[in-house]
Scaffold this active site. Sequence first.
Site, PDB file in Angstrom:
ATOM      1  N   ILE A  12      31.504  25.182  -6.266  1.00 60.89           N
ATOM      2  CA  ILE A  12      32.199  24.286  -5.325  1.00 60.89           C
ATOM      3  C   ILE A  12      32.749  23.066  -6.077  1.00 60.89           C
ATOM      4  O   ILE A  12      33.878  22.629  -5.838  1.00 60.89           O
ATOM      5  CB  ILE A  12      31.259  23.831  -4.177  1.00 60.89           C
ATOM      6  CG1 ILE A  12      30.705  25.054  -3.432  1.00 60.89           C
ATOM      7  CG2 ILE A  12      31.998  22.915  -3.200  1.00 60.89           C
ATOM      8  CD1 ILE A  12      29.704  24.739  -2.330  1.00 60.89           C
ATOM      9  N   ASP A  31      27.844  17.786 -15.623  1.00 61.36           N
ATOM     10  CA  ASP A  31      27.189  19.058 -15.285  1.00 61.36           C
ATOM     11  C   ASP A  31      26.314  19.464 -16.475  1.00 61.36           C
ATOM     12  O   ASP A  31      26.743  19.362 -17.626  1.00 61.36           O
ATOM     13  CB  ASP A  31      28.258  20.128 -15.026  1.00 61.36           C
ATOM     14  CG  ASP A  31      27.718  21.298 -14.225  1.00 61.36           C
ATOM     15  OD1 ASP A  31      28.287  21.588 -13.156  1.00 61.36           O
ATOM     16  OD2 ASP A  31      26.726  21.932 -14.653  1.00 61.36           O
ATOM     17  N   LEU A  76      27.154  16.826  -5.919  1.00 59.22           N
ATOM     18  CA  LEU A  76      26.991  18.263  -5.659  1.00 59.22           C
ATOM     19  C   LEU A  76      25.918  18.887  -6.544  1.00 59.22           C
ATOM     20  O   LEU A  76      25.532  20.033  -6.317  1.00 59.22           O
ATOM     21  CB  LEU A  76      28.321  19.003  -5.902  1.00 59.22           C
ATOM     22  CG  LEU A  76      29.342  19.030  -4.761  1.00 59.22           C
ATOM     23  CD1 LEU A  76      29.899  17.644  -4.467  1.00 59.22           C
ATOM     24  CD2 LEU A  76      30.485  19.975  -5.072  1.00 59.22           C
ATOM     25  N   TYR A 149      13.166  24.187  -0.691  1.00 59.24           N
ATOM     26  CA  TYR A 149      14.596  23.887  -0.859  1.00 59.24           C
ATOM     27  C   TYR A 149      15.113  23.149   0.371  1.00 59.24           C
ATOM     28  O   TYR A 149      15.740  22.092   0.263  1.00 59.24           O
ATOM     29  CB  TYR A 149      15.364  25.190  -1.079  1.00 59.24           C
ATOM     30  CG  TYR A 149      16.861  25.019  -1.119  1.00 59.24           C
ATOM     31  CD1 TYR A 149      17.459  24.177  -2.048  1.00 59.24           C
ATOM     32  CD2 TYR A 149      17.682  25.711  -0.227  1.00 59.24           C
ATOM     33  CE1 TYR A 149      18.842  24.023  -2.089  1.00 59.24           C
ATOM     34  CE2 TYR A 149      19.055  25.574  -0.272  1.00 59.24           C
ATOM     35  CZ  TYR A 149      19.629  24.730  -1.190  1.00 59.24           C
ATOM     36  OH  TYR A 149      20.984  24.575  -1.236  1.00 59.24           O
TER      37      TYR A 149
END
Length: 332
Positions: A12, A31, A76, A149
């Site tokens: 995404i 990242d 994200l 989660y």
Amino acid sequence: MKALITGGAGFIGSHLAEKLLSRGDEVHIIDDLSTGTIANIQHLKSSPLFHYHIDTITNQRLMTELVDLCDITYHLAAAVGVRLIVESPVRTMETNIRGTEIVLALAERKRKRVLITSTSEVYGKREHIPFREDDDLIMGPTSKGRWSYACSKAIDEFLAIAYWKEKKVPTVIVRLFNTVGPRQTGRYGMVIPNLVTQALTGEDMTVFGDGLQARCFTHVSDSVNSIVQIAAHPNANGEVYNIGTQEEITILDLARRIKLLTDSDSKIVFVPYEKAYEEGFEDMMRRVPDLTKAHKLIGYRPRVALDETLRSIIEDIRLRLLYQRTPEPIST
Ligand code: UDP
């Protein structure tokens, strides 16, 4: 506008980077490539507006610089994928909770805007359809990894709302319902890339359980467009928005649809949950979003229907298989 995307080399995140670059934003991504890949951002590297950092969001020095530099952080970076979560619950909770704490604490220093992506998993075992943002969340026992989660993402939401209420950091939360599309990998258990890869390579198509569980699959372009609009909206602070579609399909029908669209000879086989995940694994039978709140805020309506979504994924995986860039389908 300068934007930071944590997890920007993920599925995404890379689509979000593409969208922001296309409207002229300067985009910085961070990242650690734990689930993201360089291949996802390869096509963006030539843009002078694109800057990438292969590092972890727990690198406070770098994160301080990036959050200060940018007008907004799209957070994200998270542990994603049911398979990964069941196998690595410690990593899941640490990544999700610590990562969000760091982003929010850094944003507080200069009151920078933060959008947190959450997930429909937070609704847990709720059965009353459709799910509204202010519905109760129904979690399972702490002995089952899946709920760690859901709970870690719920804590992220609590944190983001608290930072708005108590410290006036402009935060907003988007709960994404089964976002799918080109570049998603099946490596962490996601059903569509798995079934498509299996169909295209002639392997058995693995339907877990009896296949009567249903999902609403959202094309990543609908998710990303709404993320950008919600993030920019002045009345969204401290709020939670569902983003998804209401086009529901059972997993068995999904497998049949993919088999048809790929013209595949693969067999559809049923795999018990305990074999696919772990003993006592609990799945949700249905998960449909109420989209009224996002519609009121930004006029949100999903644009891409399931068949078009499936065609775009089949095309993408066909190409990746051709260039040997797609991961193996998961073995069960
Ligand atoms: N699933 C399946 N075969 C697979 C992978 C997943 O039948 O190869 C099922 C899974 O058990 C779930 C649904 O497909 O009921 C959606 O799974 P996914 O992991 O994509 O999303 P989530 O469970 O988070 O909705």
